[in-house]
Every structure is written in structure tokens, then in C-alpha cells.
Design an enzyme around this catalytic site. Structure first.
Site, mmCIF file in Angstrom:
data_model
loop_
_atom_site.group_PDB
_atom_site.id
_atom_site.type_symbol
_atom_site.label_atom_id
_atom_site.label_comp_id
_atom_site.label_asym_id
_atom_site.label_seq_id
_atom_site.Cartn_x
_atom_site.Cartn_y
_atom_site.Cartn_z
ATOM 1 N N ARG A 71 60.976 82.161 21.095
ATOM 2 C CA ARG A 71 59.596 82.569 21.340
ATOM 3 C C ARG A 71 59.020 81.650 22.413
ATOM 4 O O ARG A 71 59.443 80.500 22.549
ATOM 5 C CB ARG A 71 58.761 82.434 20.070
ATOM 6 C CG ARG A 71 59.217 83.288 18.914
ATOM 7 C CD ARG A 71 58.431 82.930 17.635
ATOM 8 N NE ARG A 71 58.809 83.766 16.526
ATOM 9 C CZ ARG A 71 59.733 83.452 15.618
ATOM 10 N NH1 ARG A 71 60.371 82.288 15.683
ATOM 11 N NH2 ARG A 71 60.028 84.293 14.635
ATOM 12 N N LYS A 103 58.314 79.451 14.002
ATOM 13 C CA LYS A 103 57.248 80.101 13.245
ATOM 14 C C LYS A 103 57.286 79.596 11.804
ATOM 15 O O LYS A 103 58.356 79.457 11.214
ATOM 16 C CB LYS A 103 57.458 81.615 13.293
ATOM 17 C CG LYS A 103 56.238 82.409 12.961
ATOM 18 C CD LYS A 103 56.481 83.868 13.297
ATOM 19 C CE LYS A 103 55.223 84.667 13.179
ATOM 20 N NZ LYS A 103 55.458 86.063 13.561
ATOM 21 N N HIS A 136 57.810 88.442 25.243
ATOM 22 C CA HIS A 136 58.424 88.997 24.037
ATOM 23 C C HIS A 136 59.530 90.001 24.375
ATOM 24 O O HIS A 136 60.443 90.216 23.568
ATOM 25 C CB HIS A 136 57.388 89.614 23.110
ATOM 26 C CG HIS A 136 57.889 89.765 21.712
ATOM 27 N ND1 HIS A 136 58.081 88.688 20.881
ATOM 28 C CD2 HIS A 136 58.288 90.857 21.019
ATOM 29 C CE1 HIS A 136 58.568 89.106 19.729
ATOM 30 N NE2 HIS A 136 58.710 90.425 19.782
ATOM 31 N N ARG A 144 62.835 88.325 24.078
ATOM 32 C CA ARG A 144 63.283 88.197 22.685
ATOM 33 C C ARG A 144 63.837 89.523 22.161
ATOM 34 O O ARG A 144 64.863 89.565 21.486
ATOM 35 C CB ARG A 144 62.097 87.713 21.854
ATOM 36 C CG ARG A 144 62.439 87.210 20.504
ATOM 37 C CD ARG A 144 61.272 86.372 19.984
ATOM 38 N NE ARG A 144 61.244 86.343 18.549
ATOM 39 C CZ ARG A 144 61.998 85.557 17.796
ATOM 40 N NH1 ARG A 144 62.865 84.744 18.345
ATOM 41 N NH2 ARG A 144 61.907 85.586 16.487
ATOM 42 N N HIS A 188 63.857 84.761 11.778
ATOM 43 C CA HIS A 188 63.085 85.701 10.961
ATOM 44 C C HIS A 188 63.300 85.412 9.481
ATOM 45 O O HIS A 188 64.419 85.159 9.046
ATOM 46 C CB HIS A 188 63.520 87.145 11.232
ATOM 47 C CG HIS A 188 63.075 87.668 12.546
ATOM 48 N ND1 HIS A 188 63.741 88.674 13.205
ATOM 49 C CD2 HIS A 188 62.026 87.342 13.348
ATOM 50 C CE1 HIS A 188 63.129 88.941 14.340
ATOM 51 N NE2 HIS A 188 62.082 88.149 14.445
ATOM 52 N N TYR A 220 64.046 95.391 15.812
ATOM 53 C CA TYR A 220 64.543 95.162 17.166
ATOM 54 C C TYR A 220 65.808 95.980 17.450
ATOM 55 O O TYR A 220 66.335 95.955 18.544
ATOM 56 C CB TYR A 220 64.890 93.682 17.360
ATOM 57 C CG TYR A 220 63.695 92.761 17.379
ATOM 58 C CD1 TYR A 220 63.188 92.284 18.577
ATOM 59 C CD2 TYR A 220 63.075 92.359 16.203
ATOM 60 C CE1 TYR A 220 62.102 91.430 18.596
ATOM 61 C CE2 TYR A 220 61.990 91.509 16.207
ATOM 62 C CZ TYR A 220 61.501 91.047 17.412
ATOM 63 O OH TYR A 220 60.431 90.204 17.436
#
Length: 188
Positions: free
Chosen positions: A36, A59, A130, A133, A156, A165
Site C-alpha cells: 500500500r 494496516k 491502488h 496493488r 489481508h 482482486y
């Protein structure tokens, strides 16, 4: 995005200042490592060991290690040869004269500006950080990586996020089922 990625790297290579090398490494971390923009901005020199990048502040403050592909390692090493091996942020500002400002790291917003600038120079329209990614995840899944591995590489928490994705569609389902075999003959 393969053609767009190549165009972005060419736009970086056309810039002989340290910013060209820096920006190629940044774009590579997005497309080939799936980081990210905030994770790229938060990297320190100590987070890259020549073989992998350690994301210490992902994250939800999750930590993960992402192996670095050969081409990305070359881009990072090119940047480091100009940046030097000083401790501190991995990426720094480069002023208009091409001088690296070692006292200043980059923010996530600066990463977005860099990616947007290179996209404009490369003639790539509607491109965001993004998208890099998304390309990372899609390319891995297209290459046959399992969703759990891609999930861990991307950081994730939930595999459902990673499945969003997945761009393979029906073709991948048919190919997967085609790998199975059942002995039997038609009885009519």
C-alpha cells in the site's frame, strides 16, 4: 497492466536524476510486492535486506515480510546506490536540482503524487496507487498462486478481501476442474 507497468518504468528510466531511480523502486514495490502507498511511505532503510521487505506498520499495525523479485531488487539497489546506506526512511524527497533531501521522508500523499506524475509522463490514464496493488494480486492469481498465499502477501485479514482482486473468472474455474479426472465410460 503489463504494458502500463513497462511504460511507467520507462518514464522513470528517462529521468536521470535520483528521482527516476526512487520512483521506479516505489512503483515496483506497488506492482511487484503489493505494498500500500502508506506502507511504502513508512518503510525504513532497515526494512529492506536485499531479499525481502518487512512491512512493520501495515494496516491495523500488522507486520509481514514480502519477498522481493529480482527486478524489484535491482530497482531498490539502484535507488540505494544513490540514496546511500544511512538509517532512516527508505524514500526521501528529491528537489528540483536532483539533490536527495535526507532529512525528509515521503508521506502517503507524496507517494500518490509520484505515481500520478509518472503515469502522466507514461501516457497511462486513470491510474492510481491502488491499481498497482490490484495488479499484484491479479498477476499472482493468474500465475497460479493460491488465494491464501496472496492474502498473506497483501496483509489481508480476510480471504474474502483478497478474492475481490481475483480477475480470473470462468476460465480459471474451467481450468481448475479440467485438472480433475474421473474414471468412467458412457453406458449407452
Amino acid at each position: 497492466l503489463a504494458g502500463e507497468f513497462t511504460a511507467l518504468l520507462r518514464a522513470c528510466a528517462a529521468d536521470a536524476t535520483p528521482a527516476g531511480a526512487r520512483d521506479a523502486a516505489i512503483i515496483g514495490l506497488g506492482v511487484v510486492a503489493g505494498l500500500r502507498r502508506g506502507e511504502i511511505a513508512a518503510l525504513s532503510r532497515e526494512d529492506y535486506d536485499g531479499k525481502a521487505v518487512t512491512v512493520r506498520r501495515g494496516k491495523r499495525n500488522k507486520r509481514r515480510t514480502v519477498p522481493v523479485a529480482t527486478g524489484l531488487a535491482a530497482a531498490l539497489d539502484d535507488w540505494l546506490s544513490q540514496r546511500g546506506d544511512l538509517a532512516g526512511p527508505l524514500f526521501h524527497q528529491v528537489d528540483k536540482a536532483g539533490c536527495i533531501r535526507h532529512c525528509t521522508g515521503l508521506s502517503p500523499a507524496a507517494i500518490a503524487r509520484i505515481v500520478n506524475k509518472r503515469a502522466v509522463l507514461a501516457g497511462v490514464t486513470t491510474f492510481t496507487p491502488h491499481d498497482m496493488r490490484r495488479t499484484f494480486a491479479g498477476d499472482l492469481l493468474d500465475a497460479g498462486a493460491d488465494i491464501a498465499t496472496v492474502q498473506r502477501l497483501m496483509g489481508h485479514a480476510d480471504p474474502r478481501t483478497t478474492s475481490g482482486y481475483d480477475r480470473r473468472g470462468e476460465r480459471a474455474k474451467r481450468a481448475a476442474v479440467g485438472r480433475l479426472h474421473m474414471a468412467g465410460e458412457r453406458r449407452v
